[in-house]
Design a protein around this motif. Sequence first.
Motif, mmCIF file in Angstrom:
data_model
loop_
_atom_site.group_PDB
_atom_site.id
_atom_site.type_symbol
_atom_site.label_atom_id
_atom_site.label_comp_id
_atom_site.label_asym_id
_atom_site.label_seq_id
_atom_site.Cartn_x
_atom_site.Cartn_y
_atom_site.Cartn_z
ATOM 1 N N HIS A 25 -66.947 51.177 127.627
ATOM 2 C CA HIS A 25 -66.160 51.124 126.208
ATOM 3 C C HIS A 25 -64.566 50.169 125.770
ATOM 4 O O HIS A 25 -65.196 49.457 124.978
ATOM 5 C CB HIS A 25 -65.723 52.378 125.582
ATOM 6 C CG HIS A 25 -66.123 51.928 124.439
ATOM 7 N ND1 HIS A 25 -66.469 51.865 122.868
ATOM 8 C CD2 HIS A 25 -64.160 52.365 123.828
ATOM 9 C CE1 HIS A 25 -65.694 51.721 121.836
ATOM 10 N NE2 HIS A 25 -64.059 52.001 122.144
ATOM 11 N N LEU A 26 -64.506 50.056 126.904
ATOM 12 C CA LEU A 26 -63.146 49.732 126.801
ATOM 13 C C LEU A 26 -62.990 48.294 127.317
ATOM 14 O O LEU A 26 -62.675 47.147 126.913
ATOM 15 C CB LEU A 26 -61.868 50.140 127.888
ATOM 16 C CG LEU A 26 -60.780 51.363 127.218
ATOM 17 C CD1 LEU A 26 -60.063 51.746 128.731
ATOM 18 C CD2 LEU A 26 -60.093 51.019 125.847
ATOM 19 N N GLU A 28 -65.205 46.440 124.412
ATOM 20 C CA GLU A 28 -63.802 46.316 123.552
ATOM 21 C C GLU A 28 -63.664 44.808 123.403
ATOM 22 O O GLU A 28 -62.681 44.067 122.676
ATOM 23 C CB GLU A 28 -62.670 47.175 122.858
ATOM 24 C CG GLU A 28 -61.862 47.408 122.352
ATOM 25 C CD GLU A 28 -61.199 48.472 121.789
ATOM 26 O OE1 GLU A 28 -59.412 48.408 121.857
ATOM 27 O OE2 GLU A 28 -61.804 49.225 122.196
ATOM 28 N N ASN A 29 -62.607 44.890 124.590
ATOM 29 C CA ASN A 29 -61.923 43.535 125.107
ATOM 30 C C ASN A 29 -62.961 42.243 125.624
ATOM 31 O O ASN A 29 -62.148 41.212 125.240
ATOM 32 C CB ASN A 29 -61.473 44.204 127.474
ATOM 33 C CG ASN A 29 -59.973 44.940 126.556
ATOM 34 O OD1 ASN A 29 -59.525 45.092 125.836
ATOM 35 N ND2 ASN A 29 -59.995 45.273 127.969
ATOM 36 N N PRO A 64 -53.712 47.481 124.357
ATOM 37 C CA PRO A 64 -54.499 46.938 123.318
ATOM 38 C C PRO A 64 -54.298 45.761 121.319
ATOM 39 O O PRO A 64 -55.371 45.485 122.081
ATOM 40 C CB PRO A 64 -55.050 48.179 122.722
ATOM 41 C CG PRO A 64 -53.955 49.073 123.891
ATOM 42 C CD PRO A 64 -53.049 48.190 124.288
ATOM 43 N N ASP A 65 -53.310 45.318 121.488
ATOM 44 C CA ASP A 65 -53.123 44.589 119.966
ATOM 45 C C ASP A 65 -51.811 44.116 121.020
ATOM 46 O O ASP A 65 -51.618 42.873 120.147
ATOM 47 C CB ASP A 65 -52.846 45.604 119.656
ATOM 48 C CG ASP A 65 -54.240 46.449 118.570
ATOM 49 O OD1 ASP A 65 -55.065 45.600 118.697
ATOM 50 O OD2 ASP A 65 -53.270 47.252 118.200
ATOM 51 N N ASP A 80 -64.442 41.409 123.162
ATOM 52 C CA ASP A 80 -64.982 41.014 121.340
ATOM 53 C C ASP A 80 -63.356 40.460 121.636
ATOM 54 O O ASP A 80 -63.074 40.331 120.559
ATOM 55 C CB ASP A 80 -65.420 42.353 120.804
ATOM 56 C CG ASP A 80 -66.393 42.656 120.916
ATOM 57 O OD1 ASP A 80 -66.967 42.182 121.209
ATOM 58 O OD2 ASP A 80 -66.666 44.129 120.525
ATOM 59 N N LYS A 81 -62.336 41.306 121.499
ATOM 60 C CA LYS A 81 -61.161 40.663 121.515
ATOM 61 C C LYS A 81 -61.034 39.565 122.765
ATOM 62 O O LYS A 81 -60.093 38.880 121.228
ATOM 63 C CB LYS A 81 -60.309 41.767 122.021
ATOM 64 C CG LYS A 81 -59.738 43.107 120.886
ATOM 65 C CD LYS A 81 -58.986 44.577 121.120
ATOM 66 C CE LYS A 81 -59.072 44.362 122.565
ATOM 67 N NZ LYS A 81 -57.589 45.663 122.879
#
Length: 156
Positions: free
Chosen positions: A24-25, A28-29, A108-109, A31-32
């Motif tokens: 999942h991470l 997500e990475n 994360p951000d 996508d980011k």
Amino acid sequence: MNAHRTGRALFLTTVAVGLMSIMHLEAENVDKTKEVLETASRFQSAALRNETQFLNQVFDEKITHFHPGEPYRFEGRERLVNELSTAAASHESPSFEMLDPKVQFAAPDVAILTYYISEHWTDKGGLRTANEKATEVYVRREKGWTMLHSHYSTAP
């Protein structure tokens, strides 16, 4: 024996949950990473085409910037937008290539993007090319990725 099976089942469940979290991470990475690369590409295009509205959106109010042609750090959105606007006003037919980009996440951000850039344009002196190395630091906010710092240096 039953306790052994229960322990093994618990272990396998823990491993599976851990792997699913990592997957999942990673997704997500991905996508980011795509978002950061799109923002950086849009920034480069806006800078070359003097699109100050986007530059004012993508730059943090207190952005800092190092540029190979300047001896000192630029500080603040207004100063950097003015510098880029002045440069873009003298460029015709600008284009750029982002080469070998790499996005790393410090949190994360918080993203750190490094890449090589080759810019091309025409001015009074004819066709120009600039090859540089770039580092940009982005933070994700409600409105998207915002650039906090950038550092460019000449590349061979």
